[in-house]
Scaffold this motif. Sequence first.
Motif, PDB file in Angstrom:
ATOM      1  N   VAL A   1     -18.226  46.844 -60.083  1.00 38.08           N
ATOM      2  CA  VAL A   1     -17.776  46.114 -58.898  1.00 38.08           C
ATOM      3  C   VAL A   1     -16.287  45.805 -58.976  1.00 38.08           C
ATOM      4  CG1 VAL A   1     -18.031  43.985 -57.561  1.00 38.08           C
ATOM      5  CG2 VAL A   1     -20.058  45.103 -58.541  1.00 38.08           C
TER       6      VAL A   1
ATOM      7  N   ILE B   1     -24.836  44.394 -63.423  1.00 35.38           N
ATOM      8  CA  ILE B   1     -23.580  44.388 -62.668  1.00 35.38           C
ATOM      9  C   ILE B   1     -22.436  44.035 -63.596  1.00 35.38           C
ATOM     10  CG2 ILE B   1     -22.263  43.224 -60.837  1.00 35.38           C
ATOM     11  CD1 ILE B   1     -24.859  42.783 -59.348  1.00 35.38           C
TER      12      ILE B   1
ATOM     13  N   VAL C   1     -19.071  49.568 -55.997  1.00 32.29           N
ATOM     14  CA  VAL C   1     -19.085  48.659 -54.856  1.00 32.29           C
ATOM     15  C   VAL C   1     -17.809  47.825 -54.862  1.00 32.29           C
ATOM     16  CG1 VAL C   1     -20.269  46.719 -53.745  1.00 32.29           C
ATOM     17  CG2 VAL C   1     -21.606  48.527 -54.851  1.00 32.29           C
TER      18      VAL C   1
ATOM     19  N   LEU D   1     -16.205  44.394 -53.153  1.00 32.15           N
ATOM     20  CA  LEU D   1     -16.337  43.192 -52.328  1.00 32.15           C
ATOM     21  C   LEU D   1     -14.973  42.930 -51.718  1.00 32.15           C
ATOM     22  CD1 LEU D   1     -18.526  40.614 -54.306  1.00 32.15           C
ATOM     23  CD2 LEU D   1     -19.163  42.027 -52.362  1.00 32.15           C
TER      24      LEU D   1
ATOM     25  N   ILE E   1     -25.182  43.488 -53.447  1.00 28.96           N
ATOM     26  CA  ILE E   1     -24.513  44.512 -54.253  1.00 28.96           C
ATOM     27  C   ILE E   1     -25.526  45.544 -54.734  1.00 28.96           C
ATOM     28  CG2 ILE E   1     -23.304  44.915 -56.447  1.00 28.96           C
ATOM     29  CD1 ILE E   1     -21.956  42.170 -56.009  1.00 28.96           C
TER      30      ILE E   1
END
Length: 217
Positions: A7, A30, A53, A55, A118
Amino acid sequence: MARVIRVLLVDDDALVRAGLSMMLDGAAGITVVAEAADGQEAITATDAHAPDVVLMDLRMPRVDGITATRRLRARTRPPEVIVLTTFDTDENVLHALRAGAAGFLLKDTSPPQIVEAITRVAAGDPILSPRITRRLMDRTVAQAGAYERARAALATLTPREHEVALAIAQGRTNADIAAGLAMGITTVKAHVSSILTKLGLDNRTQIALLAHDAGLT
């Protein structure tokens, strides 16, 4: 061994980034690989760390979240993008979805819900904050010609593809669609791929937007 979801956090508020990083690093499966303070840093960090991913905040200096999302999603192997914003009526949220974001959440979303988002997005399922989805969809439907264009586009689908598109708009996962329509998950994925190709769309969220434009949900 299960794949760890990588992430990237993008927000111009260092405290927000720190809070998210602390929360996500404690979540199983994660890992936060990098942080960025604006859209330009996000692009550089993506080159360096290849996140699964991102954010993404919307309002940031230099390069905003919408522009960064569009640039990231235009890549050959793009990361998924989740918009994380405080602006539940900001038209920029809708622009971000159309730029290719996999969904959006409000910043007051609970930590477990952010982790779930996520995980779902990394698996190919969009996540939309229910508090603002309906309002954004209503505005989209109201746009001049949106209804006719959406209806015409969906008319190019086969009956089975149309059923899958409607199920996606209802927020169903591939497993839910497979069970509800009595088909294998591989077949569902093939239909989704065909729908995206026929309609010239980037992801499942845009299929849902089109279905809403057509007044189907």
